[in-house]
Design a protein around this motif. Sequence first.
Motif, short mmCIF file in Angstrom:
data_model
loop_
_atom_site.label_atom_id
_atom_site.label_comp_id
_atom_site.label_asym_id
_atom_site.label_seq_id
_atom_site.Cartn_x
_atom_site.Cartn_y
_atom_site.Cartn_z
N GLU A 134 0.83 -1.22 0.00
CA GLU A 134 0.00 0.00 0.00
C GLU A 134 0.86 1.26 0.00
O GLU A 134 0.56 2.24 -0.67
CB GLU A 134 -0.89 0.03 1.25
N GLU B 29 2.34 1.62 -3.36
CA GLU B 29 1.28 2.03 -4.29
C GLU B 29 0.97 3.52 -4.12
O GLU B 29 0.83 4.24 -5.11
CB GLU B 29 0.02 1.19 -4.02
N SER B 30 0.91 3.97 -2.86
CA SER B 30 0.58 5.39 -2.64
C SER B 30 1.67 6.29 -3.21
O SER B 30 1.39 7.37 -3.73
CB SER B 30 0.34 5.68 -1.15
#
Length: 272
Positions: free
Chosen positions: A146, A149-150
């Motif tokens: 995550e 991804e961010s």
Amino acid sequence: MVEKICFVGAGSMAESIISGILHNQFLMSSQIVATNKNNRERLDGLQHRYDIDVTTDRKYAIDGADIIMLATKPYDIVDAINQVKSHVKPNQLIISVVAGIATGFISERLGENVPVVRAMPNTSASIGFSATAITAGENAGAADLELAESLFKTIGLTTIVDEGDMHTVTGISGSGPAYFYYLVEAMEKAALKAGLDNAVAIQLITQTIIGAGEMLKHSGDPASVLREKITSPGGTTQAAIETLEANDFQQTVMDCVESARKRSIELGEKWK
Ligand SMILES: NC(=O)C1=CN([C@@H]2O[C@H](COP(=O)(O)OP(=O)(O)OC[C@H]3O[C@@H](n4cnc5c(N)ncnc54)[C@H](O)[C@@H]3O)[C@@H](O)[C@H]2O)C=CC1
Ligand SMILES: O=C(O)[C@@H]1CCC=N1
């Protein structure tokens, strides 16, 4: 929350990502540090352009970084890892953009507890238009993926793939921008040969490629339908496409992607 990101490798790809994350205000320049093999002039240039922190001191670079981005050439990755290894802690996320190199290869050398995410962005990251694929290594959990991804979402489209697909992705979107630039170079040459003003040609070609991209994104039609809509029977496009077909254009492009994919596999094998 990312406080600091460290780039180990400060070349084209690192610069594209740095430019993109600053442009999109994912981080401030004071939160970015870059180190490279031994090129002080290059580091000074990056500092001058982006106001980031630069250093040749690996410990200083790594200390306190939430993310360590490995961005060296594949043949330098072992040296780069060996030089930072003793400073890396298990709470630091390693993101590698190195073509061909498996997450397992990196974690074997850094220590099994260190989370590794592998990413394949492209240089359009510098303006927020990368097409990036990411994949989690064995020690990377959902939170690590995550976080990666961010970060990559701030510099373009990001998609999660199986690690087995990373070689293909490299042949499609990692190297992909170069295929389009090569096509543009050829169109420029053709325009020039036919006597068109170069500035006019560049303007028209650039807008044509942007327009085609936007049509692919927004029209809802697949590429084949969009192409057919341009191709009047007996018209100019048909004549053009027949020339491409006579020269095995599609097969050539398929071979081109396959060559990049194979090379990515070879790079992974070679530096094992
Ligand atoms: N250029 C591109 O379009 C893309 C590149 N990549 C990958 O990104 C990686 C970097 O590519 P580029 O930026 O194009 O290469 P580059 O040659 O421009 O940069 C490589 C950087 O690594 C540094 N380096 C070498 N040994 C080092 C060491 N021991 N410690 C720290 N830094 C070291 C060099 O000094 C240089 O700053 C490659 O593995 C490539 O596969 C991935 C996606 C796209
Ligand atoms: O040419 C290369 O090896 C790198 C990987 C993807 C784009 N450039």
